[in-house]
Motif scaffolding. Structure first.
Motif, PDB file in Angstrom:
ATOM      1  N   GLY A  64       0.811  -1.208   0.000  1.00 51.69           N
ATOM      2  CA  GLY A  64       0.000   0.000   0.000  1.00 51.69           C
ATOM      3  C   GLY A  64       0.844   1.258   0.000  1.00 51.69           C
ATOM      4  N   PRO A  65       0.214   2.365  -0.346  1.00 50.47           N
ATOM      5  CA  PRO A  65       0.938   3.629  -0.498  1.00 50.47           C
ATOM      6  C   PRO A  65       1.589   4.151   0.779  1.00 50.47           C
ATOM      7  N   ALA A  66       0.944   3.979   1.921  1.00 48.75           N
ATOM      8  CA  ALA A  66       1.506   4.534   3.159  1.00 48.75           C
ATOM      9  C   ALA A  66       2.835   3.877   3.517  1.00 48.75           C
ATOM     10  N   ALA A  67       2.870   2.545   3.508  1.00 48.67           N
ATOM     11  CA  ALA A  67       4.120   1.842   3.830  1.00 48.67           C
ATOM     12  C   ALA A  67       5.168   2.077   2.751  1.00 48.67           C
ATOM     13  N   MET A  68       4.723   2.054   1.482  1.00 53.79           N
ATOM     14  CA  MET A  68       5.679   2.230   0.380  1.00 53.79           C
ATOM     15  C   MET A  68       6.285   3.621   0.383  1.00 53.79           C
ATOM     16  N   ARG A  69       5.566   4.609   0.868  1.00 51.70           N
ATOM     17  CA  ARG A  69       6.113   5.967   0.938  1.00 51.70           C
ATOM     18  C   ARG A  69       7.396   5.969   1.758  1.00 51.70           C
ATOM     19  N   TRP A  70       7.372   5.303   2.899  1.00 54.75           N
ATOM     20  CA  TRP A  70       8.560   5.258   3.762  1.00 54.75           C
ATOM     21  C   TRP A  70       9.642   4.369   3.181  1.00 54.75           C
ATOM     22  N   ILE A  71       9.249   3.232   2.652  1.00 51.10           N
ATOM     23  CA  ILE A  71      10.225   2.317   2.046  1.00 51.10           C
ATOM     24  C   ILE A  71      10.916   2.989   0.864  1.00 51.10           C
ATOM     25  N   LEU A  72      10.134   3.656   0.009  1.00 51.30           N
ATOM     26  CA  LEU A  72      10.712   4.326  -1.154  1.00 51.30           C
ATOM     27  C   LEU A  72      11.603   5.486  -0.744  1.00 51.30           C
ATOM     28  N   GLY A  73      11.142   6.272   0.210  1.00 49.02           N
ATOM     29  CA  GLY A  73      11.956   7.397   0.664  1.00 49.02           C
ATOM     30  C   GLY A  73      13.313   6.949   1.157  1.00 49.02           C
ATOM     31  N   ILE A  74      13.312   5.945   2.012  1.00 51.75           N
ATOM     32  CA  ILE A  74      14.568   5.417   2.552  1.00 51.75           C
ATOM     33  C   ILE A  74      15.392   4.758   1.449  1.00 51.75           C
ATOM     34  N   SER A  75      14.722   4.032   0.529  1.00 50.10           N
ATOM     35  CA  SER A  75      15.437   3.366  -0.574  1.00 50.10           C
ATOM     36  C   SER A  75      16.110   4.371  -1.497  1.00 50.10           C
ATOM     37  N   PHE A  76      15.400   5.433  -1.853  1.00 49.95           N
ATOM     38  CA  PHE A  76      15.991   6.445  -2.731  1.00 49.95           C
ATOM     39  C   PHE A  76      17.174   7.136  -2.057  1.00 49.95           C
ATOM     40  N   ILE A  77      17.056   7.410  -0.769  1.00 49.99           N
ATOM     41  CA  ILE A  77      18.179   8.037  -0.051  1.00 49.99           C
ATOM     42  C   ILE A  77      19.357   7.066   0.025  1.00 49.99           C
ATOM     43  N   ALA A  78      19.081   5.772   0.245  1.00 52.52           N
ATOM     44  CA  ALA A  78      20.152   4.765   0.227  1.00 52.52           C
ATOM     45  C   ALA A  78      20.796   4.700  -1.159  1.00 52.52           C
ATOM     46  N   MET A  79      19.981   4.792  -2.214  1.00 57.23           N
ATOM     47  CA  MET A  79      20.514   4.791  -3.587  1.00 57.23           C
ATOM     48  C   MET A  79      21.435   5.995  -3.798  1.00 57.23           C
ATOM     49  N   ALA A  80      21.080   7.132  -3.198  1.00 54.80           N
ATOM     50  CA  ALA A  80      21.933   8.319  -3.314  1.00 54.80           C
ATOM     51  C   ALA A  80      23.320   8.023  -2.751  1.00 54.80           C
ATOM     52  N   GLY A  81      23.367   7.366  -1.600  1.00 61.25           N
ATOM     53  CA  GLY A  81      24.664   6.991  -1.029  1.00 61.25           C
ATOM     54  C   GLY A  81      25.395   5.965  -1.865  1.00 61.25           C
ATOM     55  N   TRP A  82      24.654   4.991  -2.392  1.00 58.30           N
ATOM     56  CA  TRP A  82      25.243   3.931  -3.216  1.00 58.30           C
ATOM     57  C   TRP A  82      25.851   4.507  -4.487  1.00 58.30           C
ATOM     58  N   MET A  83      25.240   5.566  -5.026  1.00 55.15           N
ATOM     59  CA  MET A  83      25.759   6.197  -6.246  1.00 55.15           C
ATOM     60  C   MET A  83      27.167   6.746  -6.049  1.00 55.15           C
ATOM     61  N   ALA A 173      22.285  13.247  -5.999  1.00 59.36           N
ATOM     62  CA  ALA A 173      21.407  14.349  -5.596  1.00 59.36           C
ATOM     63  C   ALA A 173      19.970  14.102  -6.052  1.00 59.36           C
ATOM     64  N   LEU A 174      19.796  13.597  -7.271  1.00 56.27           N
ATOM     65  CA  LEU A 174      18.443  13.288  -7.759  1.00 56.27           C
ATOM     66  C   LEU A 174      17.778  12.210  -6.911  1.00 56.27           C
ATOM     67  N   PHE A 175      18.522  11.156  -6.591  1.00 56.87           N
ATOM     68  CA  PHE A 175      17.969  10.111  -5.738  1.00 56.87           C
ATOM     69  C   PHE A 175      17.614  10.668  -4.359  1.00 56.87           C
ATOM     70  N   ALA A 176      18.460  11.526  -3.812  1.00 56.41           N
ATOM     71  CA  ALA A 176      18.181  12.115  -2.501  1.00 56.41           C
ATOM     72  C   ALA A 176      16.915  12.968  -2.546  1.00 56.41           C
ATOM     73  N   VAL A 177      16.766  13.768  -3.594  1.00 51.73           N
ATOM     74  CA  VAL A 177      15.565  14.595  -3.748  1.00 51.73           C
ATOM     75  C   VAL A 177      14.323  13.709  -3.869  1.00 51.73           C
ATOM     76  N   LEU A 178      14.406  12.655  -4.702  1.00 49.88           N
ATOM     77  CA  LEU A 178      13.282  11.729  -4.823  1.00 49.88           C
ATOM     78  C   LEU A 178      12.950  11.085  -3.480  1.00 49.88           C
ATOM     79  N   GLY A 179      13.980  10.756  -2.695  1.00 47.79           N
ATOM     80  CA  GLY A 179      13.761  10.169  -1.374  1.00 47.79           C
ATOM     81  C   GLY A 179      13.058  11.109  -0.427  1.00 47.79           C
ATOM     82  N   VAL A 180      13.511  12.341  -0.382  1.00 41.43           N
ATOM     83  CA  VAL A 180      12.894  13.325   0.492  1.00 41.43           C
ATOM     84  C   VAL A 180      11.453  13.596   0.054  1.00 41.43           C
ATOM     85  N   LEU A 181      11.230  13.730  -1.254  1.00 42.11           N
ATOM     86  CA  LEU A 181       9.865  13.945  -1.752  1.00 42.11           C
ATOM     87  C   LEU A 181       8.956  12.774  -1.396  1.00 42.11           C
TER      88      LEU A 181
END
Length: 188
Positions: A64-83, A173-181
């Motif tokens: 569902g959207p509520a749980a995925m919002r947090w999972i995606l946010g954290i995942s995108f921020i992790a991707m920013a670090g991985w980049m 930076a793009l992944f971090a922005v997507l994560g925060v959004l």
């Protein structure tokens, strides 16, 4: 259109200096047959990203959207670090399946190299983020082709001319922005 554009841009930037781009360069140098190499990259990417996108869509439906919002946010921020962590090519990635010809070797090597790669995880996350599976797959595949086809056609000069650290910084930076959004719930 947003899903397509974001997917294309994020994956194209994420792919610069990635191990699959190094694999494309190695295959181009080894086989010197750009058409079957580019077609092998395209086929492998379509299959890999279609599967990754299906996983992302399935996760969104299950959680569902509520749980995925947090999972995606954290995942995108992790991707920013991985980049920001440089990739290297494993010798096994380069040698796999040479007996299947140029197209087959490229298809198999690229598919295997993409397993667990940054762009595969990005595709999962983007498919979960956007409710437009087809456009995400088309976008991520185009992004892969924009990053890898020139390497095959132009070779080493193109790969060395790109400021890889700068491109990775922009992608991070793009992944971090997507994560925060995503964490803020913007667009979800």
């Amino acid at each position: 259109m947003e899903a397509f554009l974001v997917s294309t841009g994020v994956v194209a930037l994420a792919e610069i200096g990635d191990k699959t781009q190094l694999l494309a360069l190695l295959l181009a140098a080894k086989f010197r047959k750009p058409v079957p190499i580019v077609l092998g990259i395209l086929a492998a990417t379509l299959v890999n990203h279609a599967l990754a996108g299906a996983v992302g869509s399935w996760l969104m439906a299950q959680l569902g959207p509520a749980a995925m919002r947090w999972i995606l946010g954290i995942s995108f921020i992790a991707m920013a670090g991985w980049m920001l962590i440089p990739d290297k090519l494993d010798d096994a990635d380069a040698r796999v399946a040479e007996r299947f010809g140029v197209f087959g070797a490229t298809l198999i090597a690229f598919f295997l190299a993409e397993m667990g790669d940054k762009t595969q995880f990005a595709t999962v996350a983007l498919a979960a983020r956007f409710d437009q599976y087809t456009w995400v797959i088309v976008g991520t595949t185009l992004g892969m082709m924009l990053a890898n086809a020139p390497v095959v056609w132009i070779g080493d000069r193109a790969a060395q001319a790109l400021p890889v650290r700068l491109v990775h910084g922009i992608a991070a930076a793009l992944f971090a922005v997507l994560g925060v959004l995503a964490l803020l719930g913007v667009g979800m």
